[in-house]
Each structure stands twice: as C-alpha cells, then as structure tokens.
Design an enzyme around this catalytic site. Structure first.
Site, PDB file in Angstrom:
ATOM      1  N   ILE A  11     -24.536 -12.333 -24.335  1.00  0.00           N
ATOM      2  CA  ILE A  11     -24.884 -12.597 -25.740  1.00  0.00           C
ATOM      3  C   ILE A  11     -24.319 -13.954 -26.171  1.00  0.00           C
ATOM      4  O   ILE A  11     -24.962 -14.704 -26.926  1.00  0.00           O
ATOM      5  CB  ILE A  11     -24.374 -11.456 -26.654  1.00  0.00           C
ATOM      6  CG1 ILE A  11     -24.892 -10.102 -26.132  1.00  0.00           C
ATOM      7  CG2 ILE A  11     -24.824 -11.672 -28.097  1.00  0.00           C
ATOM      8  CD1 ILE A  11     -24.247  -8.886 -26.780  1.00  0.00           C
ATOM      9  N   LEU A  32     -14.333 -16.505 -17.342  1.00  0.00           N
ATOM     10  CA  LEU A  32     -15.321 -16.271 -16.276  1.00  0.00           C
ATOM     11  C   LEU A  32     -15.053 -14.982 -15.497  1.00  0.00           C
ATOM     12  O   LEU A  32     -15.536 -14.828 -14.389  1.00  0.00           O
ATOM     13  CB  LEU A  32     -15.429 -17.479 -15.324  1.00  0.00           C
ATOM     14  CG  LEU A  32     -15.925 -18.779 -15.970  1.00  0.00           C
ATOM     15  CD1 LEU A  32     -16.052 -19.888 -14.919  1.00  0.00           C
ATOM     16  CD2 LEU A  32     -17.288 -18.588 -16.660  1.00  0.00           C
ATOM     17  N   TYR A 140     -12.750   1.709 -25.019  1.00  0.00           N
ATOM     18  CA  TYR A 140     -13.510   0.515 -25.395  1.00  0.00           C
ATOM     19  C   TYR A 140     -13.806   0.517 -26.902  1.00  0.00           C
ATOM     20  O   TYR A 140     -13.525  -0.444 -27.614  1.00  0.00           O
ATOM     21  CB  TYR A 140     -14.821   0.444 -24.584  1.00  0.00           C
ATOM     22  CG  TYR A 140     -15.819  -0.542 -25.136  1.00  0.00           C
ATOM     23  CD1 TYR A 140     -15.527  -1.909 -25.164  1.00  0.00           C
ATOM     24  CD2 TYR A 140     -17.050  -0.118 -25.652  1.00  0.00           C
ATOM     25  CE1 TYR A 140     -16.436  -2.820 -25.693  1.00  0.00           C
ATOM     26  CE2 TYR A 140     -17.957  -1.023 -26.175  1.00  0.00           C
ATOM     27  CZ  TYR A 140     -17.646  -2.374 -26.195  1.00  0.00           C
ATOM     28  OH  TYR A 140     -18.543  -3.273 -26.727  1.00  0.00           O
ATOM     29  N   ASN A 169     -27.766  -1.501 -29.061  1.00  0.00           N
ATOM     30  CA  ASN A 169     -27.934  -1.900 -27.649  1.00  0.00           C
ATOM     31  C   ASN A 169     -28.623  -3.242 -27.515  1.00  0.00           C
ATOM     32  O   ASN A 169     -29.825  -3.345 -27.779  1.00  0.00           O
ATOM     33  CB  ASN A 169     -28.744  -0.833 -26.909  1.00  0.00           C
ATOM     34  CG  ASN A 169     -27.937   0.416 -26.686  1.00  0.00           C
ATOM     35  OD1 ASN A 169     -27.361   0.962 -27.630  1.00  0.00           O
ATOM     36  ND2 ASN A 169     -27.852   0.857 -25.462  1.00  0.00           N
ATOM     37  N   ARG A 218     -31.656   5.521 -28.135  1.00  0.00           N
ATOM     38  CA  ARG A 218     -30.824   4.383 -28.531  1.00  0.00           C
ATOM     39  C   ARG A 218     -31.667   3.376 -29.312  1.00  0.00           C
ATOM     40  O   ARG A 218     -32.886   3.345 -29.216  1.00  0.00           O
ATOM     41  CB  ARG A 218     -30.260   3.670 -27.279  1.00  0.00           C
ATOM     42  CG  ARG A 218     -29.319   4.527 -26.457  1.00  0.00           C
ATOM     43  CD  ARG A 218     -27.984   4.737 -27.163  1.00  0.00           C
ATOM     44  NE  ARG A 218     -27.065   5.559 -26.396  1.00  0.00           N
ATOM     45  CZ  ARG A 218     -26.956   6.877 -26.489  1.00  0.00           C
ATOM     46  NH1 ARG A 218     -27.739   7.563 -27.322  1.00  0.00           N
ATOM     47  NH2 ARG A 218     -26.068   7.543 -25.776  1.00  0.00           N
TER      48      ARG A 218
END
Ligand SMILES: NC(=O)c1ccc[n+]([C@@H]2O[C@H](COP(=O)([O-])OP(=O)(O)OC[C@H]3O[C@@H](n4cnc5c(N)ncnc54)[C@H](O)[C@@H]3O)[C@@H](O)[C@H]2O)c1
Length: 327
Positions: A11, A32, A140, A169, A218
C-alpha cells in the site's frame, strides 16, 4: 516533505506513486523486512532502516524539511502475530512509539496511520461503523489498537494530530505496483497465483459459515482508493482538521467463493479450490460502514466494485509475468 514509512510495501508504494503524481515531495523509510527494493522509485530519497531508530529519524528530519508522516510500516500477518506476539508488539508498538517520539522531537505533528478492521474483532453488527466496540481477537489487531490509543494520548498531551484509517481488505493494483507478499496470506493474490498455475489450488478456510455460500464475507477496497484516502487525510490535517479514526471500505461484502468466481470470469482460467479447516478468529462477515470517509474526507472510491479491483490485479500480474518470462 512527507515521510512515508513502509513505502517499499504494497500500500505504501502505491501511495508514494499517487503522492508523486500530485508533485508532493516524499522521503521513504523502510527496513525492507517485507518490502521490495524494486518498488522504490529511483529518484525518491530512501533510508533503509527501522522506525524504532530514533537517531535515524532525527537524521531524516535534519536532512529533509518534514511536515507530515504517513505511517504504513508494520508487521501485518494475523497468524504470525498469534505465534509471535512479542515480535508484533516490539515492531508495531514499541518501535511505533519511538517513531512518534522522534517525529514530535522534530516538530512533526501530522500523522496518517494504517489501522485495520482487525481492531474491531468479532463484529456485533454489520456494517461496522467507527463507534463499534473495539475488541481485537489477535495480537496484530491489538498492536494497531494500542497505537490508536497512544496517538490519542499524544494528541491531548503533545498536540499530535492524526488520522487512523481502519482499512478493510486491500486488493488490486495500479499499472506500476501490486501485491507481492512472501508468504502471501491475502485472498486475491492467492487466487491469482492459482490462476497462473503458480500453485495447484487456492485454499478456502471453512465453507460452513452462516453466509449464503458458507464462506466468509469481506469488504474489498482498491489499493489506489486507499492511497487516495491517505492524501485526503493529509489534506484534512493540513487544513487544521482534528484527529479522527475512519473506516476505509466499500460497504459491500463479497464471499470468498464470489471472489474466486469473479477471478475465473476475468482470467478465463479454471481455478481449483481446496477446502480447509476454519482458521481461528476468522469472523463470518466484515463489512465497513464507510460513510464517515465520504463525509469527513470527501473520499469517493474510483473502483468500488469487485470486478474492477480483480481486473487491475490480473492486468498487473500478467504484465509482471510477461516480464519475468522474457527476462
Ligand atoms: N493489506 C491489507 O489488506 C491491510 C489491511 C489493514 C491494514 N493494513 C496495514 O497497512 C499497512 C501496509 O500494509 P501492506 O499490505 O502494504 O504491508 P507490507 O508488508 O507490504 O508493507 C509494510 C512495509 O513496512 C516495512 N516495515 C515493517 N516493519 C518495519 C519497521 N519496523 N521499520 C521499517 N519498515 C518496516 C516492510 O518492510 C514493508 O515494506 C500495514 O501497517 C498493515 O498493518 C493492511
């Protein structure tokens, strides 16, 4: 200058592309660990390092005139977070606090933060609006909720203004950038891998949910629509807007089998399905009430339907595949 953390990720790289299209000056910080060097535009200043490195952030602030930050950098696999919570809290929360502190020290008080619908946990009602109770069901989701609460405290005490965008999502691609995670836990790329013959079948985790076809539902949002919302959130903060938590979804739910069927139609490929056991903590239905994004940010999705989201992913993957074959 806008600091984009996690700008080598999925994103983040699309948002960098959109920021540059608007002639914004951008600097990227990414370690990275999950991102790709190839996603970094050669003419954008890049620092390889961690968001927990206060010295490095102070240096970036000294070398660039930072006015705001879009903070994408995080570890983002639900299953991994259940197995390795310490790693998730250290990376997303402990390092996240270091980033906030270093930004404040450098005088940066505008932040757009990647939050998630995983902060809601098992929904009490759908569609989910921002005032729905937040009870994450995995580390998370907790790591993102903790960051929301920390930013609220920092707003009250230190004047940090933030927009926490709770994505549903993310899916789809731009002409340049798309989703490549290793391992890949997201549905659309895994469906595409099966379509391309890179895997023999796509795993469907449970087909006995209380939904019309038994598979979970979703809300899919195109990555470019997500990127555009970040820029609108920056504009909101630049115009003096107050801190907000805002859902980003299309308000439309699709089942796993509907995604696979749509991908079959778009790709013209037969995509085999392997039914597996349910995954712990997967709610049956997660759909956003996205009215606030439209009202507060003036956000209008350009790709509100599943067909265009999947088509962009397929076109990008075909291009990538073609390049790899001829390379
Ligand atoms: N993809 C989705 O559907 C989705 C949904 C909700 C929320 N989010 C959130 O959006 C953000 C971006 O997601 P994505 O799918 O692009 O993930 P991604 O893994 O592709 O990108 C994250 C980037 O952050 C970098 N990173 C991680 N920890 C870092 C650290 N400590 N210091 C510096 N760099 C670090 C990684 O190398 C990677 O390039 C994440 O915060 C994620 O939690 C994603």
């Amino acid at each position: 200058m806008i600091l984009v953390t996690g700008g080598a990720g999925y994103i983040g790289s699309v948002t960098v592309e959109l920021l540059r299209a608007r002639s914004e000056n951008v600097v990227i910080l990414d370690n990275l660990s999950r991102g790709h060097n190839a996603a970094l535009p050669p003419d954008v200043p890049f620092y390889q390092g961690s968001i927990g490195d206060r010295e490095l952030i102070s240096r970036i602030a000294r070398e660039h005139d930072l006015e705001a930050c879009i903070h994408f950098a995080a570890l983002a696999y639900v299953g991994e977070s259940v197995a390795e919570p310490a790693r998730y809290f250290a990376n997303n929360v402990e390092q996240g606090i270091a980033l906030l502190d270093a930004l404040l020290k450098a005088g940066v008080r505008r932040l757009v933060f990647s939050s998630t619908c995983a902060t809601y946990g098992e929904p009490e009602q759908v569609p989910i609006s921002e005032d729905h109770p937040q009870r994450p069901t995995n580390p998370y989701g907790w790591s993102k909720l903790m960051m929301e609460r920390i930013m609220e405290s920092y707003d009250r005490a230190y004047g940090l203004r933030f927009v926490a965008l709770r994505y549903f999502n993310a899916a789809g691609a731009t002409v340049q950038s798309g989703e490549l995670h290793e391992p890949e836990s997201h549905l659309v790329p895994n469906v595409m891998r099966a379509a391309l013959g890179e895997t023999s079948a796509v795993s469907v985790f449970g087909n006995d949910y209380p939904t019309p076809d038994g598979t979970p539902i979703r809300d899919y949002i195109h990555v470019a629509d997500l990127g555009a919302a970040h820029i609108l959130a920056l504009d909101h903060l630049s115009a003096g807007g107050k801190s907000e938590c805002i859902n980003l979804g299309n308000g439309q739910g699709y089942s796993v089998m509907e995604v696979i069927e749509t991908a079959r139609q778009i790709t013209g490929r037969s995509i085999k399905v392997k039914i597996e056991a349910r995954r712990a903590g997967d709610p049956s239905r997660l759909v956003a009430d996205a009215a606030k994004a439209r009202k507060v940010l003036g956000w209008q999705p350009a790709y509100p339907d599943l067909v265009s989201i999947i088509r962009t992913d397929w076109e990008w993957r075909m291009k990538l595949h073609g390049k790899q074959i001829s390379a």
